[in-house]
Scaffold this motif. Structure first.
Motif, PDB file in Angstrom:
ATOM      1  N   HIS A  53       0.677  -1.295   0.095  1.00 50.13           N
ATOM      2  CA  HIS A  53       0.091  -0.148  -0.348  1.00 50.13           C
ATOM      3  C   HIS A  53       0.785   1.565   0.437  1.00 50.13           C
ATOM      4  CE1 HIS A  53      -2.290   3.654   2.124  1.00 50.13           C
ATOM      5  NE2 HIS A  53      -2.837   2.429   1.354  1.00 50.13           N
ATOM      6  N   GLU A  69       2.412   1.808  -3.411  1.00 50.56           N
ATOM      7  CA  GLU A  69       1.453   2.139  -4.171  1.00 50.56           C
ATOM      8  C   GLU A  69       1.154   4.218  -3.643  1.00 50.56           C
ATOM      9  OE1 GLU A  69      -2.899   2.077  -2.546  1.00 50.56           O
ATOM     10  OE2 GLU A  69      -2.915   4.035  -3.030  1.00 50.56           O
ATOM     11  N   ALA A 126      -5.715   5.163  -7.055  1.00 52.85           N
ATOM     12  CA  ALA A 126      -5.555   3.188  -6.721  1.00 52.85           C
ATOM     13  C   ALA A 126      -5.971   3.312  -5.353  1.00 52.85           C
ATOM     14  CB  ALA A 126      -3.713   3.656  -6.968  1.00 52.85           C
ATOM     15  N   TYR A 127      -5.573   1.782  -5.875  1.00 47.78           N
ATOM     16  CA  TYR A 127      -6.269   1.085  -4.181  1.00 47.78           C
ATOM     17  C   TYR A 127      -5.674  -0.304  -4.203  1.00 47.78           C
ATOM     18  CZ  TYR A 127      -9.412  -2.227  -7.152  1.00 47.78           C
ATOM     19  OH  TYR A 127      -9.812  -3.488  -7.728  1.00 47.78           O
ATOM     20  N   THR A 128      -4.978  -0.709  -2.808  1.00 47.29           N
ATOM     21  CA  THR A 128      -4.641  -2.014  -2.479  1.00 47.29           C
ATOM     22  C   THR A 128      -5.629  -2.775  -1.361  1.00 47.29           C
ATOM     23  OG1 THR A 128      -2.404  -0.469  -2.540  1.00 47.29           O
ATOM     24  CG2 THR A 128      -2.055  -2.250  -1.874  1.00 47.29           C
ATOM     25  N   MET A 131      -7.425   0.129   1.752  1.00 47.28           N
ATOM     26  CA  MET A 131      -6.695   1.398   1.394  1.00 47.28           C
ATOM     27  C   MET A 131      -6.520   2.179  -0.170  1.00 47.28           C
ATOM     28  SD  MET A 131      -6.081   0.951   4.364  1.00 47.28           S
ATOM     29  CE  MET A 131      -7.529  -0.119   4.103  1.00 47.28           C
ATOM     30  N   MET A 132      -6.912   3.315   0.246  1.00 50.18           N
ATOM     31  CA  MET A 132      -5.824   4.073  -1.177  1.00 50.18           C
ATOM     32  C   MET A 132      -5.242   5.146  -1.641  1.00 50.18           C
ATOM     33  SD  MET A 132     -10.138   4.085  -2.632  1.00 50.18           S
ATOM     34  CE  MET A 132     -10.554   3.738  -4.131  1.00 50.18           C
ATOM     35  N   LYS A 133      -5.151   5.641  -2.360  1.00 52.36           N
ATOM     36  CA  LYS A 133      -4.179   6.836  -2.670  1.00 52.36           C
ATOM     37  C   LYS A 133      -4.222   8.034  -1.574  1.00 52.36           C
ATOM     38  CE  LYS A 133      -2.431   9.683  -6.188  1.00 52.36           C
ATOM     39  NZ  LYS A 133      -2.459  10.270  -7.224  1.00 52.36           N
ATOM     40  N   LYS A 134      -6.174   7.984  -2.406  1.00 55.45           N
ATOM     41  CA  LYS A 134      -6.847   9.491  -2.308  1.00 55.45           C
ATOM     42  C   LYS A 134      -7.980   9.401  -1.677  1.00 55.45           C
ATOM     43  CE  LYS A 134      -4.903  11.239  -6.442  1.00 55.45           C
ATOM     44  NZ  LYS A 134      -5.047  11.758  -7.596  1.00 55.45           N
TER      45      LYS A 134
END
Lengths: 438, 462
Positions: free
Chosen positions: A71, A74, A102-104, B1-4
């Motif tokens: 993550h 990312e 984006a996602y993890t 879980m995301m970047k933003k």
């Protein structure tokens, strides 16, 4: 009655174009010599397109000490490459009308770009540069640590279910990497080294470990030519090491309790061991999950919410490469003890295993699945996400077109059989989050 | 879980058409008015065999009076069955067919919406028409719904992000109608009776105060006939409800509401003041300007608070327009020990609007961004039905949509400066902080007159 038309025919645009239902032959696919696969679907209902790049790397590829690294990485993929320095990925994309995210999760990292179709080449330049030439700036690493620590704490601050699920996973798994949170353990987030990040990039971000899906107002042959031009020269590398750990068989029910002083009512989670995404039981289990928790006539909604024991119920599974969990959860109504909610929930499970489902109930779920398929295919994002998921987890994007018939052929006995096979006491973990333990 | 993370609760929806980088037009639709005063909006879309239908009523929390949550409870209670069919029958009819049925109300509108396969129209549309016009409001079901909503209100306060905006609105508008918490409070909800709900429905759910919007895979001529036969007999009784003055933002001095949540591990905050009405002529250009300040990932606020300093996972800003006025807020959150640093940086960054202004390159980028991100907002029948419903309930017309391109393209740095001076609140900023008061009380005092609230106390006011 006279129908007086006050205003009509405002403007006819591209959006009015009628389309037949989506079929497999509308999807084009090709693989570059370096092993990077592309899936393209032309869809002109809006003048936009997207690019979803699926990387087969997630928290299951980590180890204690590096938890959360997938993550974190990312995040670092947005922090500079050879031709686009720090911040320039986003600045360039936004100046061209695009946005991204984006996602993890435990199994994959997915990058999503949304843009006017006319900006496709810019997107390819940006994406290929960071895959071929990522530069990992130590200063960016330091500020990004703070961002991820904030992401972690705001998730725990605002979501009881997330807090409970994190702790439940650490109990349900004793050996497999699914046991730790995708975002990572706090001490690991603070400890990653530059070397860890460099290694990660080299190991997992090889073109042959990726699938890109492009859906929108584009031409497939142009996409192919552009893919060859921008991604074709990125060298192929050895495939990442396999995940070796197999979770040992669970021998009995497990339990946990999480204290959160501000919780006004209890949160309950019951998770059963379930198979990996491409298992033959997938569709029957999916139906099982739907008939338990989706809609106001679902079994748990009727037994818990309509009976005033809970204010909400839900279910979750993650499509994974390895065997995972089927989560059922409920938020207790004010003043109702967690044990009462648990008893009622488990009684419904027992009833399902003992008595099975009717043709009528199964038909209800089949109808829902069909309409949800249409709803997902109403947007270019829904189509890209589905194509990518089927490609990565179910053995190929063409499987997406079999989904409707896979649901259709299920019989009530199939549902009862998977209920009996997976919803067993010895295979479950029960977690409660509340202000105080009962 | 995301970047933003971009909080959508306070985000402004874009409701305008764009071209240039991408050709896009609002699809054709027709508007009609039945003799009973009901507005009907029909738009054909044939991508998938689904139909989105919604009844939109001009009534919401501003009509609650002293009974906070009444519109909201009524909006949800519509789904509890009709005079002819009980709740179980309705639930089964929709659920069995994979259809969705939802109700609800916000500050100024109530909506009942359904989404179903076109082949189920003849079965489900009549049921939809029944619950809108003749809801049963069964006493036992209503009691259950109210009890569940009371639990939900308590649970919402476990998550600062869910309630920060409600406190903020209450702070800005005080006791006037726009300050009403749309969901009500624990005490106000508990006091609501079946007769209150029936009276609210009787007063506001009437054809001359409502629209039926249908978007999807149907033939307009057939749908017209069905709507006429199902809604043509709906009668309005007595004088129509009148528009009232819903209040203005109170910003006579800088104020801070410090909401104490003793186990908070971070501070959640909103900063701002008065914004604009939904029909404001400057609505579109202000979206472009807000994009620069806090409406996208590379916005000044996100760049400073997240990218440059790592203080937070996300920072943004938004105008939240209402029909008569609106609010503006910067919002973010940060770890408890970093509260002061984050607040100071947010304010310093905000002041760049005046200290440095917006240069041409930044403005051009924001213009491209707003145009490029527009078409996917109206891709589905549900989204288009939502747009038509809002146009009806919040009194804004096609001109805002038709002029979108022109308004975005014609924005210059000079005009931007004028609009910043005119619309972004600069003096006497209002601030809501939700966090651990013992640790941030002294910090709060730097920014204005502090009023402390306890998050567990009923409602959203001191």
């Amino acid at each position: 009655m006279k129908w007086k038309v006050l205003a009509a025919g405002i403007a006819l645009g591209a959006a009015a174009t009628a389309q037949a239902a989506l079929t497999a032959d509308q999807v084009k696919s090709f693989t570059l010599p370096n092993g990077m696969k592309f899936i393209v679907l032309e869809s002109s209902s809006i003048p936009n397109a997207n690019m979803y790049t699926f990387w087969k790397v997630g928290s299951r590829n980590e180890a204690p000490g590096t938890t959360g690294l997938s993550h974190f990485f990312e995040h670092m993929m947005f922090n500079g490459s050879r031709h686009y320095g720090p911040k320039m990925f986003d600045r360039t994309m936004e100046a061209n009308g695009g946005s991204n995210n984006a996602y993890t999760n435990s199994d994959v990292t997915v990058y999503q770009d949304w843009f006017p179709a006319s900006s496709l080449e810019t997107i390819f330049k940006l994406e290929s540069d960071r895959i071929a030439n990522l530069s990992i700036d130590p200063k960016m690493v330091e500020s990004e640590r703070g961002v991820v620590l904030s992401e972690r704490s705001t998730g725990l601050e605002n979501s009881n279910i997330r807090m409970l699920m994190e702790d439940l996973n650490s109990v349900a798994y004793t050996a497999h990497p699914y046991s730790w949170p995708v975002i990572g353990v706090e001490s690991d987030i603070k400890a990653w080294t530059q070397q860890d990040l460099n290694n990660y990039f080299r190991t997992y971000y090889a073109p042959n470990n990726a699938v890109a899906v492009i859906v929108g107002d584009v031409k497939a042959d142009k996409v192919q030519a552009m893919a060859a031009k921008y991604f074709g020269s990125i060298p192929k590398r050895a495939m990442p090491p396999a995940v070796r750990t197999v979770e040992p068989e669970q021998k009995g029910e497990r339990r946990l309790f999480v204290a959160k002083p501000s919780a006004t009512s209890a949160n309950l989670m019951v998770a059963y061991k379930a198979p990996q995404a491409d298992h033959a039981d997938h569709y029957a289990l999916d139906v099982l999950q739907t008939l338990l928790t989706e809609g106001k006539t679902s079994r748990l909604y009727k037994a818990l919410v309509e009976q005033q024991l809970a204010t909400q119920v839900g279910a979750d599974t993650t499509d994974g490469f390895d065997p995972g969990l089927l989560y059922l959860f409920a938020v207790a109504a004010n003043g109702v003890e967690a044990s009462r909610v648990e008893k009622a929930l488990l009684a419904e499970i027992d009833k399902l295993v003992a008595e099975g489902v009717s043709e009528q109930e199964l038909q209800k779920v089949k109808n829902r699945k069909l309409l949800n398929l249409y709803r997902a295919q109403e947007t270019i994002n829904g189509k890209a996400q589905q194509l990518g998921n089927y490609e990565v987890f179910f053995g190929g994007y063409k499987k997406m077109f079999d989904a409707a018939s896979e649901y259709e052929k299920l019989k009530p006995a199939d549902i009862q059989a998977v209920a009996a096979k997976y919803l067993k006491k010895s295979q479950r973990t029960i977690g409660v989050l509340a202000a105080k333990e009962e | 879980m995301m970047k933003k993370l971009f909080a959508s609760a306070v985000a402004l929806t874009l409701l305008a058409a764009s071209a240039g980088a991408a050709e896009f037009r609002l699809p054709a639709y027709e508007t009609a008015k039945l003799p009973n005063g009901l507005t009907v909006l029909l738009m054909e879309r044939h991508e998938v065999p689904l139909i989105a239908v919604r009844a939109v009523v001009k009534a919401g929390a501003v009509n609650d009076g002293k009974q906070a949550g009444l519109a909201n409870l009524t909006g949800d209670a519509i789904l509890l069955g009709s005079e002819k069919h009980n709740k179980a029958y309705i639930d089964e009819a929709f659920d069995f067919r994979g259809a969705t049925l939802a109700g609800g109300s916000s500050t100024e509108m109530s909506t009942v919406q359904a989404n179903f396969a076109k082949t189920d129209t003849d079965t489900l549309l009549p049921l939809f028409a029944e619950i809108v016009q003749q809801p049963g409001f069964d006493a036992a079901e209503l009691d259950k719904l109210r009890t569940r909503k009371v639990s939900g209100l308590k649970q919402a306060k476990e998550s600062p992000r869910q309630v920060a905006g409600v406190y903020y609105r209450a702070m800005l508008f005080g006791d006037s109608a726009y300050g009403n918490p749309a969901g009500g409070t624990v005490n106000s909800l508990q006091a609501l009776k079946q007769s209150d709900v029936k009276a609210f429905h009787q007063r506001y759910f009437r054809p001359d105060n409502a629209a039926i919007v249908v978007v999807g895979d149907f033939k307009a001529s057939d749908m017209r006939r069905q709507i006429e036969s199902l809604f043509g007999g709906w009668k309005a009784e007595g004088p129509a409800p009148q528009q009232a003055d819903n209040g203005k933002v109170q910003n006579g001095k800088a104020r801070v509401w410090l909401v104490n949540k003793p186990d908070a591990i971070e501070t959640t905050f909103l900063i701002g003041g008065a914004g604009i009405a939904r029909s404001d002529a400057d609505y579109v250009p202000l979206q472009v300007l807000n994009t620069v300040l806090g409406g996208r990932f590379t916005s000044w606020l996100n760049d400073e608070l997240r990218v440059n300093s790592g203080l937070t996972y996300g920072a943004n800003s938004a105008f939240s327009p209402l029909s008569q006025t609106g609010t503006f807020a910067i919002s973010s959150f940060t770890a408890l020990p970093k509260t002061e640093a984050a607040l100071d940086l947010a304010l310093k960054t905000y002041n760049r609007l005046w200290d440095k202004g917006i240069d041409k390159a930044t403005l051009d980028s924001a213009k491209a961004y707003v145009k490029g991100q527009y078409p996917p907002r109206f891709e589905t029948s549900e989204q288009l039905a939502g747009l038509l419903g809002e146009m009806f309930a919040l009194n804004f017309g096609r001109e805002q949509i038709d002029n979108f391109m022109k308004d975005v393209d014609s924005l210059t740095p000079e005009r931007a400066r004028q609009l910043v001076d005119k619309h972004f609140p600069r003096k006497n900023l209002q601030m809501v902080l939700i966090g651990k008061a013992a640790d941030i009380r002294q910090i709060a005092a730097k920014y204005g007159d502090v009023t402390e609230l306890d998050i567990t106390a009923d409602g959203f006011q001191p």
